[in-house]
Design an enzyme around this catalytic site. Structure first.
Site, mmCIF file in Angstrom:
data_model
loop_
_atom_site.group_PDB
_atom_site.id
_atom_site.type_symbol
_atom_site.label_atom_id
_atom_site.label_comp_id
_atom_site.label_asym_id
_atom_site.label_seq_id
_atom_site.Cartn_x
_atom_site.Cartn_y
_atom_site.Cartn_z
ATOM 1 N N CYS A 162 -4.790 2.778 -3.813
ATOM 2 C CA CYS A 162 -3.564 3.233 -3.146
ATOM 3 C C CYS A 162 -2.468 2.172 -3.238
ATOM 4 O O CYS A 162 -1.719 1.944 -2.279
ATOM 5 C CB CYS A 162 -3.832 3.600 -1.689
ATOM 6 S SG CYS A 162 -4.905 5.039 -1.497
ATOM 7 N N ASP A 173 2.710 -4.820 8.207
ATOM 8 C CA ASP A 173 1.473 -4.067 8.014
ATOM 9 C C ASP A 173 0.307 -5.059 8.041
ATOM 10 O O ASP A 173 0.099 -5.809 7.092
ATOM 11 C CB ASP A 173 1.531 -3.325 6.677
ATOM 12 C CG ASP A 173 0.243 -2.573 6.351
ATOM 13 O OD1 ASP A 173 -0.697 -2.610 7.177
ATOM 14 O OD2 ASP A 173 0.179 -1.962 5.262
ATOM 15 N N LYS A 227 -10.757 -1.364 9.818
ATOM 16 C CA LYS A 227 -10.666 -2.544 8.961
ATOM 17 C C LYS A 227 -11.097 -3.810 9.695
ATOM 18 O O LYS A 227 -11.178 -4.879 9.089
ATOM 19 C CB LYS A 227 -9.227 -2.721 8.453
ATOM 20 C CG LYS A 227 -8.706 -1.566 7.598
ATOM 21 C CD LYS A 227 -9.434 -1.447 6.286
ATOM 22 C CE LYS A 227 -8.960 -0.269 5.463
ATOM 23 N NZ LYS A 227 -7.631 -0.402 4.881
ATOM 24 N N HIS A 271 0.859 -1.183 0.000
ATOM 25 C CA HIS A 271 0.000 0.000 0.000
ATOM 26 C C HIS A 271 0.898 1.236 0.000
ATOM 27 O O HIS A 271 2.030 1.208 0.479
ATOM 28 C CB HIS A 271 -0.870 -0.030 1.264
ATOM 29 C CG HIS A 271 -1.947 0.993 1.318
ATOM 30 N ND1 HIS A 271 -1.707 2.315 1.645
ATOM 31 C CD2 HIS A 271 -3.288 0.907 1.098
ATOM 32 C CE1 HIS A 271 -2.838 2.995 1.633
ATOM 33 N NE2 HIS A 271 -3.822 2.173 1.307
ATOM 34 N N GLN A 324 -4.816 -5.278 6.476
ATOM 35 C CA GLN A 324 -5.738 -6.118 5.720
ATOM 36 C C GLN A 324 -5.820 -7.548 6.258
ATOM 37 O O GLN A 324 -6.595 -8.352 5.750
ATOM 38 C CB GLN A 324 -5.311 -6.168 4.246
ATOM 39 C CG GLN A 324 -5.504 -4.873 3.511
ATOM 40 C CD GLN A 324 -6.969 -4.485 3.350
ATOM 41 O OE1 GLN A 324 -7.845 -5.334 3.337
ATOM 42 N NE2 GLN A 324 -7.231 -3.200 3.237
#
Length: 628
Positions: free
Chosen positions: A586, A422, A448, A345, A425
């Site tokens: 993004c 990260d 999220k 991202h 997600q």
């Protein structure tokens, strides 16, 4: 019905149900054409109660106590016996509600209320001395087993003559058939295998990809996960868009919020609102307890060893920037190297570019193959003694690829590099264990994972946080201030300058309670079955190209469609009430790796159904003039 009638009956009789339905019929507004018939609903209710072992339901005054021990395993009800408001056991299904007059929907869709709620039970509320919670907070969202009167949308059925419907969860045979036809997708027992320690060995799979030992648990979990009950927990799913029921397939952008999260935030502002720490009054104590209680829930959710390793920020983007501006600025200098992957991202690219430009460091990028999987051999070639930091996504937001995070951490640590993962997600799709990952930093955003916007988390190992200077100055993060110097608190307070987003941190805690109550393994199985089903039917659309076909994949399905711009596909879906994302997500470098600038990105979550997928396929088939 009189009290003597109740005493004589001793249980719900067909005549008693008919009497109740007759009374209710007179109170209902005139039903429009196509609305469900009240008498038909009453008949269905009769059959439901006849089917109960021993007809154990009994009237008691104005309330009805319903004991359904045999149904508890199916619906996951705990406890099996509970008290409910009158007639809530005959609430119509989602399909019925959506066909009712709009003025009548809120009453029908209201969550069942416990007659005798325990203080703050079932919604993660603290108990304050001398107070009891409002009645609407009393019932756990999964405590009341209710019949489901499933009435499929006729327009979806008519639009899909060639596609078999799966109104029930798929059988083992369905899953096996789908796996055989979609060989690029993983099965649940291997989900996230590349993120586990290398020594972990999954059970030997059968030829169809299902471990024999897994099958009993698979069937049990499917019975326990009631997507209809889950959907009733999300008020926004009752919305209509362009006259059609809202179908939310934009979960990779943000997830919707269950009633328990919405109510928890409201309760905070009604009963606990105050700034936190230090103040010598009751509301400050309540707010502090709620805020720090949320930190404890996050630590448990990530399996962090200590709450002092959990920092509240605005989201994953701010968390990555915090690490870049704090740890990165102190430890990364000229000619040092930062390694990321091709499928990151923008939030995991731009902060490192900025740091490299400021310090003279180099940004290196690990390549991916044509399926969107990181090439580990090529990744390892990028590592060397100058590597200071590796920052990689656990799940690609544009492709759905599950990356081999654990192996990446192990490789980087061999060269003395720190690793940031990260998890924006991944946290809503798979269990997270930062101790197993052994990462130095882990970040995610609350919105999220069914929590509020504007709140997120940075996890850091104690040594990494201790070696990171404050990146903002202000209140809350200081021990002592003079004009000559300032003494800072230890983490996490050192990184939480000023008044934080207290209410939304509390809301994030409620969201974590919600997903933990459902069980992440149950969520993963449900989403995986949907992913296989959706991918299979997307592959039947002529001219549709899937972008990202990694073996290990979460619930993201990016695609392009010949003859249509991605925004045209998004607009056509929106006309039918279906929300997807169309654009670059993004993640422009990731899409350009596959020769496209934009894609259409449906993405799944725990409240999505096979009917949602059918509706998506129906629109795409119509665009390609299939079955018209």
């Amino acid at each position: 019905m009189t009290t003597s009638d109740q005493d004589k009956a001793g249980s719900f009789s067909p005549q008693m149900i008919a009497d109740v339905a007759e009374d209710a019929r007179g109170a209902l507004p005139s039903a429009p054409a196509g609305a469900p018939d009240v008498a038909a609903l009453a008949q269905m209710a009769n059959e439901f109660f006849r089917a109960l072992p021993g007809q154990t339901g009994q009237f008691s005054g104005a309330q009805s106590a319903v004991t359904l021990p045999s149904m508890a395993p199916q619906f996951g009800a705990t406890p099996a016996s509970m008290t409910a408001a009158p007639y809530t056991d005959r609430l119509p299904s989602e399909a019925n509600v959506q066909q009712m007059p709009s003025s009548f929907q809120p009453e029908l869709s209201a969550s069942p209320v416990s007659a005798n709620p325990a203080p703050y039970s079932g919604a993660g509320f603290p108990q304050h001395e001398g107070q009891s919670a409002p009645a609407e907070y009393g019932a756990s969202p999964f405590s009341l087993p209710m019949p489901s009167f499933d009435l499929p949308f006729p327009s979806f059925e008519a639009a899909l003559p060639a596609i078999p419907r799966m109104d029930a969860l798929p059988t083992e045979e369905d899953v096996n058939a789908a796996l055989n036809s979609v060989s690029s997708l993983y099965f649940l027992e291997n989900a996230g295998a590349l993120s586990r320690p290398a020594a972990a060995k999954p059970s030997p799979p059968t030829a169809a990809g299902i471990s024999p030992a897994l099958l009993p648990d698979l069937q049990l979990s499917r019975k326990q996960f009631d997507v209809g009950a889950v959907r009733r927990d999300f008020p926004i799913l009752q919305e209509r868009v362009n006259g059609k029921p809202l179908i939310w397939l934009d979960n990779a952008a943000t997830t919707q919020k269950p009633r328990s999260v919405i109510d928890r935030i409201s309760y905070f502002y009604e009963h606990e609102n105050s700034n936190i720490h230090r103040a010598a009054h009751e509301l400050a104590a309540r707010a502090t307890d709620a805020y720090e209680g949320a930190r404890q829930k996050v630590a448990r959710f990530l399996n962090a060893p200590s709450v002092n390793e959990v920092i509240f920020v605005r989201g994953a983007t701010e968390a990555i920037n915090l690490v870049a501006k704090s740890w990165g600025k102190r430890h990364i200098g000229k000619d040092d190297e930062i390694v990321i992957s091709w499928i990151e991202h923008h939030a995991n690219i731009v902060p490192w570019q900025m740091l490299a430009a400021e310090t003279g460091a180099r940004l290196r990028v690990a390549p991916v193959d044509d399926d969107g999987q990181i090439l580990l051999d090529e990744f390892e070639k990028l590592l060397n003694p100058r590597t200071r930091l590796v920052s990689v996504t656990q799940v690609s937001n544009a492709l759905g690829t599950i990356t081999p995070t654990r192996q990446i951490v192990q490789m980087a640590h061999r060269y003395g590099a720190k690793v940031l993962v990260d998890g924006a997600q991944s946290v809503s799709h798979m269990s997270t264990d930062v101790q197993v990952l052994d990462c130095d930093f882990f970040v995610f955003s609350g919105h999220k994972v069914f929590g509020p916007t504007g709140i997120g988390v940075l996890y850091g190992k104690p040594d990494a946080l201790a070696d990171s200077p404050p990146w903002q100055g202000g209140g809350n993060m200081i021990v002592d201030v003079t004009f000559e110097k300032t003494i800072y608190h230890a983490p996490p307070a050192r990184f939480e300058a000023g008044t934080g987003n207290i209410a939304d941190a509390v809301g994030l805690g409620a969201a974590i309670d919600y997903v933990e109550q459902l069980g992440m393994e149950n969520i993963a199985r449900h989403e995986h079955d949907l992913l296989i089903y959706a991918t299979k039917w997307l592959q039947t659309i002529p001219g549709l190209r899937l972008i990202g076909t990694a073996k290990e994949k979460a619930s993201v399905m990016s695609f392009v469609l010949d003859g249509y711009k991605t925004e045209e596909v998004g607009a056509a879906l929106n006309k039918e009430g279906i929300a997807v994302r169309s654009g670059h997500h993004c993640a422009q470098p990731a899409l350009r790796r596959f020769g496209v600038e934009t894609s259409v990105r449906p993405s799944l979550a725990l409240y999505n159904t096979y009917g949602d997928v059918d509706a998506l396929i129906a629109v795409l088939r119509k665009l390609k003039n299939i079955g018209a």
